[in-house]
Design a protein around this motif. Sequence first.
Motif, short mmCIF file in Angstrom:
data_model
loop_
_atom_site.label_atom_id
_atom_site.label_comp_id
_atom_site.label_asym_id
_atom_site.label_seq_id
_atom_site.Cartn_x
_atom_site.Cartn_y
_atom_site.Cartn_z
N UNK A 174 0.83 -1.20 0.00
CA UNK A 174 0.00 0.00 0.00
C UNK A 174 0.87 1.25 0.00
N UNK A 175 1.90 1.26 0.84
CA UNK A 175 2.79 2.41 0.92
C UNK A 175 3.51 2.64 -0.40
N UNK A 176 3.91 1.56 -1.05
CA UNK A 176 4.59 1.65 -2.34
C UNK A 176 3.70 2.31 -3.38
N UNK A 177 2.44 1.94 -3.40
CA UNK A 177 1.51 2.52 -4.38
C UNK A 177 1.34 4.01 -4.17
N UNK A 178 1.26 4.44 -2.92
CA UNK A 178 1.08 5.87 -2.64
C UNK A 178 2.32 6.65 -3.04
N UNK A 179 3.50 6.13 -2.72
CA UNK A 179 4.75 6.80 -3.12
C UNK A 179 4.82 6.90 -4.64
N UNK A 180 4.45 5.83 -5.33
CA UNK A 180 4.49 5.84 -6.78
C UNK A 180 3.51 6.87 -7.34
N UNK A 181 2.31 6.96 -6.75
CA UNK A 181 1.32 7.90 -7.25
C UNK A 181 1.88 9.32 -7.27
N UNK A 182 2.45 9.77 -6.17
CA UNK A 182 2.91 11.14 -6.07
C UNK A 182 4.21 11.38 -6.84
N UNK A 183 5.12 10.42 -6.80
CA UNK A 183 6.38 10.62 -7.53
C UNK A 183 6.17 10.62 -9.04
N UNK A 184 5.22 9.83 -9.54
CA UNK A 184 4.97 9.82 -10.98
C UNK A 184 4.15 11.03 -11.42
N UNK A 185 3.33 11.58 -10.52
CA UNK A 185 2.63 12.83 -10.84
C UNK A 185 3.63 13.98 -10.96
N UNK A 186 4.57 14.04 -10.03
CA UNK A 186 5.57 15.11 -10.04
C UNK A 186 6.57 14.91 -11.17
N UNK A 187 6.75 13.65 -11.61
CA UNK A 187 7.74 13.35 -12.64
C UNK A 187 7.50 14.12 -13.93
N UNK A 188 6.25 14.33 -14.29
CA UNK A 188 5.95 15.03 -15.54
C UNK A 188 6.60 16.40 -15.57
N UNK A 189 6.42 17.17 -14.49
CA UNK A 189 7.00 18.51 -14.44
C UNK A 189 8.51 18.45 -14.22
N UNK A 190 8.95 17.55 -13.34
CA UNK A 190 10.39 17.47 -13.02
C UNK A 190 11.21 17.05 -14.23
N UNK A 191 10.74 16.03 -14.96
CA UNK A 191 11.46 15.58 -16.15
C UNK A 191 11.52 16.68 -17.20
N UNK A 192 10.45 17.45 -17.32
CA UNK A 192 10.42 18.53 -18.30
C UNK A 192 11.45 19.61 -17.96
N UNK A 193 11.42 20.05 -16.72
CA UNK A 193 12.32 21.13 -16.30
C UNK A 193 13.78 20.70 -16.42
N UNK A 194 14.08 19.51 -15.90
CA UNK A 194 15.48 19.07 -15.91
C UNK A 194 15.94 18.70 -17.31
N UNK A 195 15.06 18.14 -18.14
CA UNK A 195 15.46 17.85 -19.52
C UNK A 195 15.79 19.13 -20.27
N UNK A 196 15.01 20.18 -20.01
CA UNK A 196 15.31 21.47 -20.61
C UNK A 196 16.67 21.98 -20.15
N UNK A 197 16.94 21.87 -18.86
CA UNK A 197 18.23 22.30 -18.32
C UNK A 197 19.37 21.48 -18.93
N UNK A 198 19.20 20.19 -19.03
CA UNK A 198 20.25 19.33 -19.58
C UNK A 198 20.55 19.68 -21.03
N UNK A 199 19.51 19.86 -21.84
CA UNK A 199 19.74 20.18 -23.25
C UNK A 199 20.35 21.57 -23.41
N UNK A 200 20.00 22.48 -22.52
CA UNK A 200 20.62 23.81 -22.55
C UNK A 200 22.10 23.70 -22.22
N UNK A 201 22.45 22.86 -21.26
CA UNK A 201 23.86 22.69 -20.89
C UNK A 201 24.66 22.01 -22.00
N UNK A 202 24.01 21.12 -22.75
CA UNK A 202 24.71 20.33 -23.75
C UNK A 202 24.69 20.95 -25.15
N UNK A 203 23.86 21.99 -25.34
CA UNK A 203 23.75 22.59 -26.68
C UNK A 203 24.82 23.65 -26.91
#
Length: 413
Positions: free
Chosen positions: A384-413
């Motif tokens: 049960x605890x695993x499912x709740x952690x997954x719910x919130x971490x995967x919800x936040x992942x959409x924004x976090x992956x976007x922001x950090x991917x932008x930062x990474x590509x800016x650093x590498x371009x």
Amino acid sequence: MGFWTLLEVACMPTFQVLIISVLGAFMATEYWNLLPVDARRSMNKVVFVVFTPSLVFASVAKTITFEDIISMWFMIVNVGLTFLFGGILGWILVKIVRPKPYQEGLVMAACSSANLGNLPLILIPAICEEDGNPFGDHSVCKRVGLSYVSFSMALGGFFIWTYSYQLIRTSAMKWKALQAIEAAEEASKNPNSDLDAEGETPLLKGEDEEQGSIVVSSNGSRNQEAIVADESDVPFSRKVVAFVKQILHELLAPPTVAAIVGFFIGSIPFLKKIIIGDSAPLRVIEDSITQLGNGTIPCITLILGGNLIQGLRKSTIKIPIIIGVIIVRYVVMPVIGIGIVIGASKVGFLPSDPLFHFVLMVQFTLPPAMNIGTMTQLFDVAEAECSVIFLWTYLVAALALTIWSTVYMWLLS
């Protein structure tokens, strides 16, 4: 590539996970009753023994060659460092928030074990197909990116099914010990409780005798708990043999064996020509394994959604734990990843391909590995605890992956 375009690319794989999870949640409700607890456990065993090994084998054997392994040697170090730093941060988080003993392994695994498989498998090719990406031609970027992601998946599977597997297994032992202690206390209040001739009830027996056992005296008091440690009388040589046996046991997990076999076949041209490819004489083996592997992600995600219903109803996970895991995964780890990759590049450890640098950075930014849910289901601990952690971490992942991917590509371009 603009921010909103990247946001759409980064959100797609996460939304896919959430949509299928919602379907699994509905299938587990009393209205549909298609995924009750027993069904999820049975499906989980099939995923562990058949589907996941097939996915790992197919991905590795198709795309990895011996030359690739040599050229991508730093990825082995990089994935190891994600587990090392994540494990340290997870241990610090456990000491700060003090979760229940059976939740400690889950928290550390969620901090250290990233989804190095299906999310990059969707994210990297999608970024390569976008106009304006900093990684060159679409087709070349996609082909090379898939080889990087496949290698990442195999390495992640190796570490997850050794290190993370051991964390969840240890938590399960603590949980069973706690349950046994509570059962003994309850039984001690009953004059007809079954006790052995010496007035002690053994509660937990380790897999090896030298691991000892936990006993509670006949009055059931927690203050009189005793841990009988037999390790002091065991010769050092026997301890070493037991340790080696334990490591071999972890390495023989089906996904790990599949990764090793995939590396072996992919790195030997003769074997690869026989099994892999449209003109291979035994291509039916590859086709069959690939079809089985295609069922991995949907089944894992459905199980995750089914467990989510139980998690929302019965979870005892503390809010500071969820916040702590999110901070570790999406704030601290990406910063560490940038430092490691830039430092390795300056020292000359990395090839000049910016896509390789990007994949290394992304490995520090991903949500927890979905195989953790498989492990909690296998050991029947903290589902049960695993499912709740997954719910919130995967919800936040959409924004976090976007922001950090932008930062990474800016650093590498």
